[in-house]
Design a protein around this motif. Structure first.
Motif, PDB file in Angstrom:
ATOM      1  N   MET A   1      46.914  40.024  37.027  1.00  0.00           N
ATOM      2  CA  MET A   1      45.691  39.495  36.343  1.00  0.00           C
ATOM      3  C   MET A   1      45.328  38.433  36.483  1.00  0.00           C
ATOM      4  O   MET A   1      46.068  37.542  35.785  1.00  0.00           O
TER       5      MET A   1
ATOM      6  N   SER B   1      45.021  41.090  43.139  1.00  0.00           N
ATOM      7  CA  SER B   1      43.982  40.913  42.014  1.00  0.00           C
ATOM      8  C   SER B   1      42.740  40.602  42.847  1.00  0.00           C
ATOM      9  O   SER B   1      41.639  40.202  42.194  1.00  0.00           O
TER      10      SER B   1
ATOM     11  N   TYR C   1      44.438  47.660  41.351  1.00  0.00           N
ATOM     12  CA  TYR C   1      44.025  46.624  40.495  1.00  0.00           C
ATOM     13  C   TYR C   1      43.844  47.110  38.939  1.00  0.00           C
ATOM     14  O   TYR C   1      44.368  46.513  37.885  1.00  0.00           O
TER      15      TYR C   1
ATOM     16  N   VAL D   1      45.608  46.626  34.977  1.00  0.00           N
ATOM     17  CA  VAL D   1      44.932  45.981  34.114  1.00  0.00           C
ATOM     18  C   VAL D   1      44.738  46.830  32.858  1.00  0.00           C
ATOM     19  O   VAL D   1      45.156  46.512  31.574  1.00  0.00           O
TER      20      VAL D   1
ATOM     21  N   THR E   1      47.298  36.698  46.093  1.00  0.00           N
ATOM     22  CA  THR E   1      47.182  36.097  44.585  1.00  0.00           C
ATOM     23  C   THR E   1      47.978  35.297  44.073  1.00  0.00           C
ATOM     24  O   THR E   1      47.559  34.252  43.492  1.00  0.00           O
TER      25      THR E   1
ATOM     26  N   TRP F   1      36.857  38.788  39.700  1.00  0.00           N
ATOM     27  CA  TRP F   1      37.741  39.972  39.434  1.00  0.00           C
ATOM     28  C   TRP F   1      38.679  39.741  38.068  1.00  0.00           C
ATOM     29  O   TRP F   1      38.802  40.642  37.196  1.00  0.00           O
ATOM     30  N   GLY F   2      38.904  38.371  37.720  1.00  0.00           N
ATOM     31  CA  GLY F   2      39.454  38.157  36.173  1.00  0.00           C
ATOM     32  C   GLY F   2      38.502  38.662  35.095  1.00  0.00           C
ATOM     33  O   GLY F   2      38.955  38.855  34.040  1.00  0.00           O
TER      34      GLY F   2
END
Length: 513
Positions: A1, A166, A177, A181, A323, A417-418
């Motif tokens: 994440m 991620s 992914y 999350v 990542t 993507w975060g």
């Protein structure tokens, strides 16, 4: 994440009940008595797992001891007569003459999610001059460390979580992914559901005003770093007449949405990487990670592409993934002092060994060498999601990817993507961005660093404008790393110390280089 990178320690034992994690109960202290409560200062215990573990803080030079206490605060500030929680505090008494003491100087070092109980002693010597007239005080904000800590997944689960990709490249990776999350967020709700609605920055600001009263100060004297500047700005908005001498260093832009903040960080980390590459190739004969600044970045990009296909041996059974390497590189860009670690880590990775970059990534994630995690990441996501109203979908991310990649070929995907981290969160976010307007507050010194990766320099001017006319006083430091005061720059130190100790703020627009 990949939550938004943060400033600086492991998760609480699963056997602890929620009541224990909350650290308080109804009826122990009546709400109307909270401002007059007496703090029981004692020698500090060793940090808890949620704080990062380790040894009790060593005395300051000269033998001054660190003391710790807990302050009762309402669990829910909208129901102040209900349950209470414990807010953990730490202090070092002022070293100068009693008659010269100004009061307490309260620090928040950012995150959100960083433990002030562990961070203040780590930097204590840097504030020796300020301690001549202030008690140095910090705290674990609600949700952090020993203050009603948010708990999500176990150490073993987190190890697996941080091994996931991620920055997905296809539908299968994307689903994996997103499932990760969702599972993480569900664990936060299951293990900390009662706390999650109560960790907004506005709640922490109200805790600080209670803290001001309990410490016996008419006004809050404050030193906020990184997210601590956002917390300070929210405090100034809620309690403008209670603002004393305050410094904001490494300034969060209060006008940005989460998307704009993440995009700003992509630009900031890219700029810091370019500065690192230029430094290595211009100052080091035969820079071991590239012949030119462009070559350094190209080789790093190739390394990350290779790791996406085949991770390297890391630490124990864990691999250095794409990542983890990106996370470790970001961590090393927080301070120019870490640049040598980045050089060593890249050189090692080029030879097929991922241990140094993995260690840097672990530091960013709050993982100790013994495999335990602090609750830093859990608190970070909980506070951000409670604060931030927008909820981004995978479609939103994919639409924004070109803009993020343009901002940073290396960090763009990672930060874009975060943004889905809050999508399945159990609590609604409070606002699009914080309100820091503070008409009537005393002057606040706002310090921006032109080379700051995590809180880009432009945020300092936005903070000054948002605080309102006559409140924010801008100081610029032309340097590298996250923050200015702890760089040791003499010009910055003189300006900040002169303001906090003597009340003399520098002229607006002063530049230190």
């Amino acid at each position: 994440m990949p939550s938004r990178p943060r400033t600086r320690a492991a998760v609480l034992c699963a056997a602890l009940s929620l009541a224990t994690a909350l650290g308080g109960c109804a009826g122990e202290t009546k709400a109307e008595d909270l401002p007059s409560q007496k703090l029981d200062w004692k020698d500090c215990p060793a940090p808890s797992e949620a704080q990062g573990g380790g040894e009790s803080p060593s005395p300051l030079p000269g033998g001054a001891a660190w003391q710790c206490a807990t302050m009762k605060a309402p669990l829910d500030w909208n129901e102040p007569k209900g349950d209470t929680i414990d807010i953990a505090l730490i202090r070092a008494r002022a070293s100068g003459k009693k008659e010269n003491r100004i009061g307490s100087l309260v620090f928040n070092f950012g995150g959100p999610g960083g433990s002030g109980i562990t961070t203040l002693p780590a930097f204590g010597e840097d504030y020796a001059n300020l301690r001549t007239r202030y008690d140095l005080v910090s705290f674990d904000p609600r949700g952090v460390g020993r203050s009603a800590p948010v708990k999500c997944e176990s150490d073993k689960q987190l190890d697996a979580y941080y091994q996931e990709d991620s920055t997905p490249d296809d539908e299968a990776e994307e689903q994996t992914y997103l499932d990760g999350v969702k599972k993480f967020n569900a664990a936060c709700d299951e293990n900390s559901g009662e706390v999650l609605p109560q960790v907004r920055t506005t709640d922490a600001a109200r805790d600080m005003d209670l803290m001001r009263q309990v410490l016996g100060d008419k006004k809050l004297h404050y030193f906020g770093v990184s997210y601590g500047t956002e917390l300070g700005g929210v405090y100034a908005h809620l309690f403008p007449k209670n603002v004393g001498r305050a410094v904001f260093d490494a300034v969060v832009d209060p006008t940005q949405s989460p998307e704009e903040g993440s995009l700003g960080q992509a630009k900031g980390f890219q700029r810091a990487l370019e500065n690192y590459a230029k430094d290595c190739t211009s100052k080091i004969e035969d820079c071991p990670v590239g012949d030119t600044a462009e070559d350094v970045q190209a080789k790093i990009s190739k390394l990350l592409d290779d790791l996406d296909e085949k991770p390297l041996p890391g630490l124990g059974a864990r691999k250095l993934t794409q990542t983890a390497a990106t996370n470790g590189i970001a961590q090393s860009l927080y301070s120019k002092d870490f640049w040598q670690y980045l050089t060593d880590g890249l050189e090692q990775a080029y030879d097929g060994d991922g241990r140094i970059l993995m260690t840097l990534s672990d530091s960013m994630n709050g993982r100790s060498p013994d495999g335990t995690y602090s609750n830093m990441s859990a608190a970070n996501i909980a506070i951000n999601c409670a604060d931030d109203k927008p909820r981004y979908t995978p479609s939103d991310v994919k639409a924004k990817l070109p803009k993020f990649r343009e901002a940073s070929p290396l960090f763009g995907d990672f930060l874009a993507w975060g943004m889905v981290g809050c999508t399945d969160w159990a609590v609604d976010g409070a606002a699009d961005h914080p309100d820091v307007s503070a008409a009537g507050a005393d002057p606040i010194l706002v310090v921006g660093n032109t080379g700051d990766p995590a809180t880009p320099y432009e945020g300092a001017r936005k903070m000054v404008d948002s605080l309102g006319k006559g409140v924010g006083v801008e100081l610029t430091y032309k340097g590298q790393g996250h923050g200015a005061y702890d760089s040791g720059d003499k010009c910055v130190r003189r300006a900040v110390d002169g303001y906090l100790l003597d009340g003399k703020s520098p002229a607006a627009g002063t530049v230190c280089s």
